[in-house]
Scaffold this motif. Structure first.
Motif, PDB file in Angstrom:
ATOM      1  N   ASP A   1      39.855  42.865  54.444  1.00 27.78           N
ATOM      2  CA  ASP A   1      39.325  41.856  55.367  1.00 27.78           C
ATOM      3  C   ASP A   1      38.287  40.941  54.729  1.00 27.78           C
ATOM      4  N   VAL A   2      37.733  41.321  53.579  1.00 26.44           N
ATOM      5  CA  VAL A   2      36.656  40.530  52.965  1.00 26.44           C
ATOM      6  C   VAL A   2      36.977  40.066  51.548  1.00 26.44           C
ATOM      7  N   VAL A   3      38.163  40.344  51.046  1.00 26.26           N
ATOM      8  CA  VAL A   3      38.496  40.091  49.640  1.00 26.26           C
ATOM      9  C   VAL A   3      38.901  38.644  49.354  1.00 26.26           C
ATOM     10  N   GLN A   4      39.329  37.895  50.359  1.00 24.53           N
ATOM     11  CA  GLN A   4      39.925  36.578  50.134  1.00 24.53           C
ATOM     12  C   GLN A   4      39.103  35.650  49.223  1.00 24.53           C
ATOM     13  N   PRO A   5      37.781  35.547  49.367  1.00 28.69           N
ATOM     14  CA  PRO A   5      37.033  34.657  48.467  1.00 28.69           C
ATOM     15  C   PRO A   5      37.082  35.071  46.997  1.00 28.69           C
ATOM     16  N   TYR A   6      37.528  36.277  46.724  1.00 30.66           N
ATOM     17  CA  TYR A   6      37.540  36.804  45.358  1.00 30.66           C
ATOM     18  C   TYR A   6      38.936  36.824  44.737  1.00 30.66           C
ATOM     19  N   VAL A   7      39.920  36.314  45.460  1.00 31.95           N
ATOM     20  CA  VAL A   7      41.290  36.265  44.947  1.00 31.95           C
ATOM     21  C   VAL A   7      41.400  35.102  43.964  1.00 31.95           C
ATOM     22  N   LEU A   8      41.778  35.438  42.725  1.00 32.21           N
ATOM     23  CA  LEU A   8      41.925  34.431  41.679  1.00 32.21           C
ATOM     24  C   LEU A   8      43.347  33.896  41.585  1.00 32.21           C
ATOM     25  N   GLY A   9      44.296  34.656  42.084  1.00 29.09           N
ATOM     26  CA  GLY A   9      45.698  34.257  42.002  1.00 29.09           C
ATOM     27  C   GLY A   9      46.590  35.447  42.266  1.00 29.09           C
ATOM     28  N   LYS A  10      47.851  35.287  41.878  1.00 22.50           N
ATOM     29  CA  LYS A  10      48.839  36.339  42.089  1.00 22.50           C
ATOM     30  C   LYS A  10      49.492  36.683  40.762  1.00 22.50           C
ATOM     31  N   ASP A  11      49.732  37.971  40.568  1.00 22.55           N
ATOM     32  CA  ASP A  11      50.463  38.442  39.400  1.00 22.55           C
ATOM     33  C   ASP A  11      51.882  38.752  39.870  1.00 22.55           C
ATOM     34  N   PRO A  12      52.816  37.812  39.675  1.00 21.51           N
ATOM     35  CA  PRO A  12      54.172  38.018  40.201  1.00 21.51           C
ATOM     36  C   PRO A  12      54.914  39.173  39.523  1.00 21.51           C
ATOM     37  N   GLU A  13      54.578  39.440  38.279  1.00 23.07           N
ATOM     38  CA  GLU A  13      55.248  40.531  37.566  1.00 23.07           C
ATOM     39  C   GLU A  13      54.917  41.884  38.183  1.00 23.07           C
ATOM     40  N   ARG A  14      53.660  42.060  38.608  1.00 19.69           N
ATOM     41  CA  ARG A  14      53.227  43.327  39.212  1.00 19.69           C
ATOM     42  C   ARG A  14      53.205  43.257  40.739  1.00 19.69           C
ATOM     43  N   ASP A  15      53.533  42.070  41.311  1.00 18.56           N
ATOM     44  CA  ASP A  15      53.557  41.868  42.757  1.00 18.56           C
ATOM     45  C   ASP A  15      52.227  42.273  43.384  1.00 18.56           C
ATOM     46  N   THR A  16      51.158  41.680  42.849  1.00 18.25           N
ATOM     47  CA  THR A  16      49.823  41.999  43.339  1.00 18.25           C
ATOM     48  C   THR A  16      48.911  40.790  43.201  1.00 18.25           C
ATOM     49  N   GLN A  17      47.812  40.819  43.918  1.00 21.45           N
ATOM     50  CA  GLN A  17      46.807  39.768  43.778  1.00 21.45           C
ATOM     51  C   GLN A  17      45.885  40.104  42.613  1.00 21.45           C
ATOM     52  N   ILE A  18      45.353  39.057  42.004  1.00 19.96           N
ATOM     53  CA  ILE A  18      44.351  39.223  40.952  1.00 19.96           C
ATOM     54  C   ILE A  18      42.999  39.001  41.622  1.00 19.96           C
ATOM     55  N   ILE A  19      42.161  40.014  41.574  1.00 17.75           N
ATOM     56  CA  ILE A  19      40.871  39.987  42.256  1.00 17.75           C
ATOM     57  C   ILE A  19      39.748  39.962  41.231  1.00 17.75           C
ATOM     58  N   ASP A  20      38.750  39.127  41.470  1.00 17.31           N
ATOM     59  CA  ASP A  20      37.546  39.116  40.640  1.00 17.31           C
ATOM     60  C   ASP A  20      36.644  40.245  41.147  1.00 17.31           C
ATOM     61  N   THR A  21      36.958  41.467  40.727  1.00 21.41           N
ATOM     62  CA  THR A  21      36.208  42.623  41.216  1.00 21.41           C
ATOM     63  C   THR A  21      34.763  42.611  40.721  1.00 21.41           C
ATOM     64  N   ASP A  22      34.513  42.073  39.528  1.00 19.39           N
ATOM     65  CA  ASP A  22      33.131  42.007  39.031  1.00 19.39           C
ATOM     66  C   ASP A  22      32.271  41.162  39.966  1.00 19.39           C
ATOM     67  N   ARG A  23      32.778  40.001  40.353  1.00 20.38           N
ATOM     68  CA  ARG A  23      32.022  39.123  41.253  1.00 20.38           C
ATOM     69  C   ARG A  23      31.869  39.776  42.623  1.00 20.38           C
ATOM     70  N   MET A  24      32.935  40.396  43.117  1.00 18.35           N
ATOM     71  CA  MET A  24      32.854  41.039  44.425  1.00 18.35           C
ATOM     72  C   MET A  24      31.808  42.152  44.420  1.00 18.35           C
ATOM     73  N   VAL A  25      31.805  42.957  43.378  1.00 19.58           N
ATOM     74  CA  VAL A  25      30.813  44.027  43.267  1.00 19.58           C
ATOM     75  C   VAL A  25      29.404  43.446  43.221  1.00 19.58           C
ATOM     76  N   ASP A  26      29.208  42.390  42.441  1.00 21.78           N
ATOM     77  CA  ASP A  26      27.886  41.767  42.325  1.00 21.78           C
ATOM     78  C   ASP A  26      27.393  41.204  43.651  1.00 21.78           C
ATOM     79  N   GLU A  27      28.305  40.675  44.466  1.00 20.96           N
ATOM     80  CA  GLU A  27      27.921  39.995  45.709  1.00 20.96           C
ATOM     81  C   GLU A  27      27.989  40.895  46.945  1.00 20.96           C
ATOM     82  N   PHE A  28      28.551  42.081  46.802  1.00 21.28           N
ATOM     83  CA  PHE A  28      28.722  42.958  47.959  1.00 21.28           C
ATOM     84  C   PHE A  28      27.367  43.476  48.419  1.00 21.28           C
TER      85      PHE A  28
END
Length: 118
Positions: free
Chosen positions: A32-59
């Motif tokens: 519910d709170v990850v959207q601002p941290y989505v950098l894009g999509k990895d189509p090969e792995r069928d997943t979103q690419i998340i800036d977890t470092d930034r999310m952790v810093d700002e959480f």
């Protein structure tokens, strides 16, 4: 005190978190709170690419539970890692319509204790 609920997709994190919320606990679902941290999509792995470092810093920590498969990266006071036998996990993910490659990736991650080790 903030408690993280983590584990491989399909292990029951949302089910546990929803029950905690039903019992009156504050619960934040990472989904519910990850959207601002989505950098894009990895189509090969069928997943979103998340800036977890930034999310952790700002959480901002709070009293309650945070649920998601990378909740263990957040500044939690305690972490609960949910586990499931890899064959049962594969069956759950297949029922959700995951691709065979995605099922294999998550089944292997569960068998190798990826969330527990992280």
């Amino acid at each position: 005190m903030m408690c993280g609920i983590t584990g491989t997709p399909g292990t029951g994190k949302s089910t546990v978190a929803d029950e905690l919320a039903r019992r009156g606990h504050r619960v934040v679902h990472i989904s519910d709170v990850v959207q601002p941290y989505v950098l894009g999509k990895d189509p090969e792995r069928d997943t979103q690419i998340i800036d977890t470092d930034r999310m952790v810093d700002e959480f901002v920590p709070f009293d309650g539970f945070v649920e998601g498969h990378f909740a263990h990266l957040l500044p939690c006071d305690r972490i609960v890692v949910l586990r499931l036998r890899p064959d049962k996990l594969a069956a759950r993910l297949a029922a959700r319509g995951y691709s065979p490659d995605k099922i294999g990736e998550n089944r292997d991650a569960e068998a190798l204790d990826v969330c527990l080790i992280e």
